[in-house]
Design an enzyme around this catalytic site. Structure first.
Site, mmCIF file in Angstrom:
data_model
loop_
_atom_site.group_PDB
_atom_site.id
_atom_site.type_symbol
_atom_site.label_atom_id
_atom_site.label_comp_id
_atom_site.label_asym_id
_atom_site.label_seq_id
_atom_site.Cartn_x
_atom_site.Cartn_y
_atom_site.Cartn_z
ATOM 1 N N SER A 164 3.448 -5.132 -4.794
ATOM 2 C CA SER A 164 2.363 -5.603 -5.655
ATOM 3 C C SER A 164 2.093 -4.538 -6.703
ATOM 4 C CB SER A 164 1.105 -5.864 -4.821
ATOM 5 O OG SER A 164 0.029 -6.257 -5.643
ATOM 6 N N CYS A 218 -9.660 -9.179 0.253
ATOM 7 C CA CYS A 218 -9.449 -10.614 0.433
ATOM 8 C C CYS A 218 -10.285 -11.188 1.569
ATOM 9 C CB CYS A 218 -7.966 -10.887 0.702
ATOM 10 S SG CYS A 218 -6.882 -10.354 -0.632
ATOM 11 N N GLN A 245 0.801 -1.224 0.000
ATOM 12 C CA GLN A 245 0.000 0.000 0.000
ATOM 13 C C GLN A 245 0.833 1.273 0.000
ATOM 14 O OE1 GLN A 245 -3.108 -0.137 -0.546
ATOM 15 N NE2 GLN A 245 -3.618 -2.246 -0.033
#
Length: 351
Positions: free
Chosen positions: A185, A301, A169
């Site tokens: 990511s 998730c 993040q």
């Protein structure tokens, strides 16, 4: 999603940056396996290594880069193959951390930070420890690893341990924290889905498994993804966003007029956990979606469950407050008009 809907769920995934899309398409034309010895394979390998160096340069990283399929695999490698006997994780980590290290010792939180006394006791136990902690928490926006000097990292290293920082993040939005391994990511920062990386200060920290990526990750490398990833990092940065830091702080203030913005510890300016005054989070999601806004109730998730958020509970958030909490997260293409429109709709729903 309708053409009029405003997307404010960037902590789950964010749209492709134009630069990343163009780079991905260029990589798709290099269809050969980078491990093949022929001319086409060598060309693919050269592009892959160029992408690796670009990722390092964009992040100011001096160590190694292992391309992965995303943050979950990077965590599995970092926690699963770290040369350490024990795993320690904060109580507010992403579910992927607990899947990667199901036997890990959980560290409690205190006032928005990992409890340093509990960490000291855990580090004093026999065996080298690897400690996993998010740079920015994905549900509340709490900064757990500041980007300057960090007492937690110093505490772990003084005990001979290693720190794995989940920067899913924060990467591309802020400088990397000081850590021994960094998890990335691409789709959280405007890059393609299906590509991520584990940055490793020294390969000696990891046990190899064989296969590609210098023997630390099996599977044919995702060349188009790596090129898109590199391009996204080069294009990213909060300073290049459509909203300024002042506008994002004003947005937080606007939300707090009709609800409570949760602030456990130091906060970032692009993820907000806000509790509605009366309605449950599920009702708020439905109403805001009908009003044309895409938001979520915590991590994508785990938000499909009706159980209380494990993360909010870990931060010590009251159960009733947690039940009314939604997440609003901003991205590179969020405009000031988007913020104004959401704040107005939020006030009308909660008036």
């Amino acid at each position: 999603m309708s053409a009029q809907q405003i997307y404010l769920d960037h902590a789950a995934t964010t749209p492709l940056l134009p630069q990343a899309r163009e780079a991905w398409l260029e990589g798709a034309a290099l269809w050969a396996n980078p491990s093949s010895p022929h001319k086409q394979g060598r060309a693919a390998r050269a592009s892959l290594e160029d992408a690796r160096e670009r990722v390092k340069k964009a992040l100011g990283w001096q160590g190694e880069v292992i391309f992965t399929s995303g943050a979950s695999e990077a965590l599995a490698i970092g926690l699963g193959r770290a040369r350490a006997e024990r795993r320690l994780v904060s109580a507010v980590e992403h579910d992927a951390v607990f899947r990667a290290a199901p036997d890990a010792q959980e560290l409690p939180m205190r006032e928005g930070e990992i409890d340093s006394d509990a960490l000291a006791r855990a580090l004093a136990m026999p065996g080298r420890a690897v400690v996993a902690v998010q740079s920015i928490n994905s549900e509340t926006g709490t900064v757990l690893l500041p980007y300057a000097r960090n007492p937690l990292v110093e505490q772990v290293r003084a005990a001979g341990g290693l720190v794995v920082a989940d920067c899913s993040q924060s990467a591309g939005k802020a400088a990397l924290p000081d850590a021994d391994m960094i998890v990335l990511s691409a789709h959280k920062l405007g890059g393609p889905i299906g590509i991520g990386a584990l940055l490793v200060r020294d390969f000696a920290m990891l046990a190899p498994s064989g296969g590609q990526e210098r023997g630390y990750r099996a599977g044919t490398e995702n060349l188009p993804g790596a090129l898109g990833f590199a391009a996204a990092l080069e294009a990213m940065g909060l300073e290049g966003w459509a909203t300024t830091a002042e506008q994002r702080l004003d947005f937080r203030a606007a939300l707090s007029r009709y609800g409570e913005v949760l602030q456990p510890g130091m906060q970032c300016s692009h993820i907000f956990a806000v509790a509605a005054p009366r309605l449950a989070a599920t009702a708020m999601l439905i109403r805001m979606d009908a009003a044309g806004f895409a938001i979520s109730a915590g991590s994508a998730c785990s938000s499909g469950t009706l159980k209380q958020s494990r993360v909010l509970k870990g931060f010590g958030i009251d159960e009733d407050l947690a039940r009314r909490t939604v997440r609003v997260s901003l991205g590179w293409n969020t405009t000031p008009a988007d913020l104004d429109a959401f704040a107005e709709a939020w006030s009308q729903v909660n008036a």
